[in-house]
Design a protein around this motif. Sequence first.
Motif, PDB file in Angstrom:
ATOM      1  N   MET A   5       0.633  -1.175   0.573  1.00  0.00           N
ATOM      2  CA  MET A   5      -0.172   0.071   0.050  1.00  0.00           C
ATOM      3  C   MET A   5       0.955   1.313  -0.182  1.00  0.00           C
ATOM      4  N   ASP A   6       1.819   1.230   0.782  1.00  0.00           N
ATOM      5  CA  ASP A   6       2.799   1.877   0.996  1.00  0.00           C
ATOM      6  C   ASP A   6       3.672   2.664  -0.719  1.00  0.00           C
ATOM      7  N   ASP A  13      -5.711   8.230  -2.904  1.00  0.00           N
ATOM      8  CA  ASP A  13      -6.626   8.799  -1.551  1.00  0.00           C
ATOM      9  C   ASP A  13      -6.452   8.833  -0.169  1.00  0.00           C
ATOM     10  N   ALA A  14      -6.653   8.937   0.952  1.00  0.00           N
ATOM     11  CA  ALA A  14      -6.988   8.016   2.305  1.00  0.00           C
ATOM     12  C   ALA A  14      -7.861   7.769   2.158  1.00  0.00           C
ATOM     13  N   GLU A  15      -9.173   8.259   1.923  1.00  0.00           N
ATOM     14  CA  GLU A  15     -10.554   7.359   1.640  1.00  0.00           C
ATOM     15  C   GLU A  15     -10.802   5.775   1.427  1.00  0.00           C
ATOM     16  N   HIS A  16      -9.680   5.691   0.114  1.00  0.00           N
ATOM     17  CA  HIS A  16      -9.282   4.553  -0.559  1.00  0.00           C
ATOM     18  C   HIS A  16      -8.593   3.831   0.438  1.00  0.00           C
ATOM     19  N   LEU A  17      -7.815   3.946   0.508  1.00  0.00           N
ATOM     20  CA  LEU A  17      -6.366   3.312   1.835  1.00  0.00           C
ATOM     21  C   LEU A  17      -7.412   2.716   2.618  1.00  0.00           C
ATOM     22  N   ALA A  18      -7.980   3.663   3.287  1.00  0.00           N
ATOM     23  CA  ALA A  18      -8.907   3.097   4.642  1.00  0.00           C
ATOM     24  C   ALA A  18      -9.792   2.139   4.758  1.00  0.00           C
ATOM     25  N   GLN A  19     -10.598   2.553   2.608  1.00  0.00           N
ATOM     26  CA  GLN A  19     -11.707   1.139   2.295  1.00  0.00           C
ATOM     27  C   GLN A  19     -10.301  -0.434   2.128  1.00  0.00           C
ATOM     28  N   PHE A  20      -9.810  -0.313   1.515  1.00  0.00           N
ATOM     29  CA  PHE A  20      -9.036  -0.934   1.344  1.00  0.00           C
ATOM     30  C   PHE A  20      -8.652  -1.666   2.561  1.00  0.00           C
ATOM     31  N   GLU A  21      -7.967  -1.367   4.155  1.00  0.00           N
ATOM     32  CA  GLU A  21      -7.699  -1.729   5.210  1.00  0.00           C
ATOM     33  C   GLU A  21      -8.439  -2.567   5.646  1.00  0.00           C
ATOM     34  N   PHE A  52      -3.380 -10.280  -2.202  1.00  0.00           N
ATOM     35  CA  PHE A  52      -3.981  -8.542  -1.805  1.00  0.00           C
ATOM     36  C   PHE A  52      -3.128  -8.079  -1.896  1.00  0.00           C
ATOM     37  N   ALA A  53      -1.969  -8.019  -3.030  1.00  0.00           N
ATOM     38  CA  ALA A  53      -1.480  -6.819  -3.853  1.00  0.00           C
ATOM     39  C   ALA A  53      -1.668  -6.874  -4.920  1.00  0.00           C
ATOM     40  N   ILE A  54      -2.687  -7.443  -5.990  1.00  0.00           N
ATOM     41  CA  ILE A  54      -3.391  -7.448  -7.024  1.00  0.00           C
ATOM     42  C   ILE A  54      -4.575  -6.872  -7.082  1.00  0.00           C
ATOM     43  N   ALA A  55      -5.506  -7.413  -5.487  1.00  0.00           N
ATOM     44  CA  ALA A  55      -6.697  -6.345  -4.918  1.00  0.00           C
ATOM     45  C   ALA A  55      -6.299  -4.795  -4.841  1.00  0.00           C
ATOM     46  N   TRP A  56      -5.214  -4.832  -4.233  1.00  0.00           N
ATOM     47  CA  TRP A  56      -4.776  -3.320  -3.953  1.00  0.00           C
ATOM     48  C   TRP A  56      -4.536  -3.159  -5.507  1.00  0.00           C
ATOM     49  N   GLU A  57      -4.056  -3.567  -6.844  1.00  0.00           N
ATOM     50  CA  GLU A  57      -3.869  -2.759  -7.462  1.00  0.00           C
ATOM     51  C   GLU A  57      -5.464  -2.483  -8.103  1.00  0.00           C
ATOM     52  N   LYS A  58      -6.340  -3.309  -8.025  1.00  0.00           N
ATOM     53  CA  LYS A  58      -7.918  -3.508  -8.889  1.00  0.00           C
ATOM     54  C   LYS A  58      -8.677  -2.666  -7.662  1.00  0.00           C
ATOM     55  N   PHE A  59      -8.359  -2.732  -6.793  1.00  0.00           N
ATOM     56  CA  PHE A  59      -9.052  -1.121  -5.873  1.00  0.00           C
ATOM     57  C   PHE A  59      -9.711  -0.709  -6.249  1.00  0.00           C
ATOM     58  N   THR A  60      -9.651   0.205  -6.481  1.00  0.00           N
ATOM     59  CA  THR A  60     -10.542   1.884  -7.351  1.00  0.00           C
ATOM     60  C   THR A  60     -11.089   0.779  -8.663  1.00  0.00           C
ATOM     61  N   LYS A  61     -10.685   0.125  -8.947  1.00  0.00           N
ATOM     62  CA  LYS A  61     -11.938  -0.300 -10.072  1.00  0.00           C
ATOM     63  C   LYS A  61     -12.629  -1.343  -9.903  1.00  0.00           C
ATOM     64  N   VAL A  62     -12.892  -1.774  -8.704  1.00  0.00           N
ATOM     65  CA  VAL A  62     -14.020  -2.779  -9.162  1.00  0.00           C
ATOM     66  C   VAL A  62     -14.806  -1.261  -8.322  1.00  0.00           C
TER      67      VAL A  62
END
Length: 181
Positions: A5-6, A13-21, A52-62
């Motif tokens: 994530m870092d 943005d902080a919101e996406h980071l918080a949602q993924f966490e 989870f690394a792949i999920a992070w890459e795709k997170f904002t597109k899902v």
Amino acid sequence: VYIVMDSFAFSTDAEHLAQFETLFRDNYKRLSQYVSRRVPRSRVEDVVASSFAIAWEKFTKVENPSLPWLIRIASFEVANSDRKARRSNNEIRVEFVNNVAEVGFDDFDGAFVRSALARLTKTDQEVLRLVHWDGLGRNEISEVLGITQSAVNVRYHRALKKFENVISPVLNTSTQEGILP
């Protein structure tokens, strides 16, 4: 997950980071359990981390990231891990059974269940595991497998019937008919 994530923090943005966490915290244990039933213990953390690394890459597109979405990603990572292991082991394949029920006072060790399950096709095994081991509902399984809910219902009922036919002789060991050849 923080390292992954870092490295992407500048583009989110902080919101996406918080949602993924939250997604990570809520689903890490169940995803690890799913993976641990499919790969040797030594590879579980690697497969979960790559999932989870792949999920992070795709997170904002899902639209709605969920456990079934993570399991679908993990299923591809399990397959990739198996291919890599076969290549590195010169095509020698060793299968491990993890998360075996511990023997208790009732002498149930689950051996006959595992034996019966092993006699089914991989497709039948997977749908039964998703229902009974992973506790997913039919709509979640349809998302994991990429098929309709009706197809899941059909696969599940066929797999369950095959499982019943395979396990029936094993369960009835008190009579001659119940003994497997």
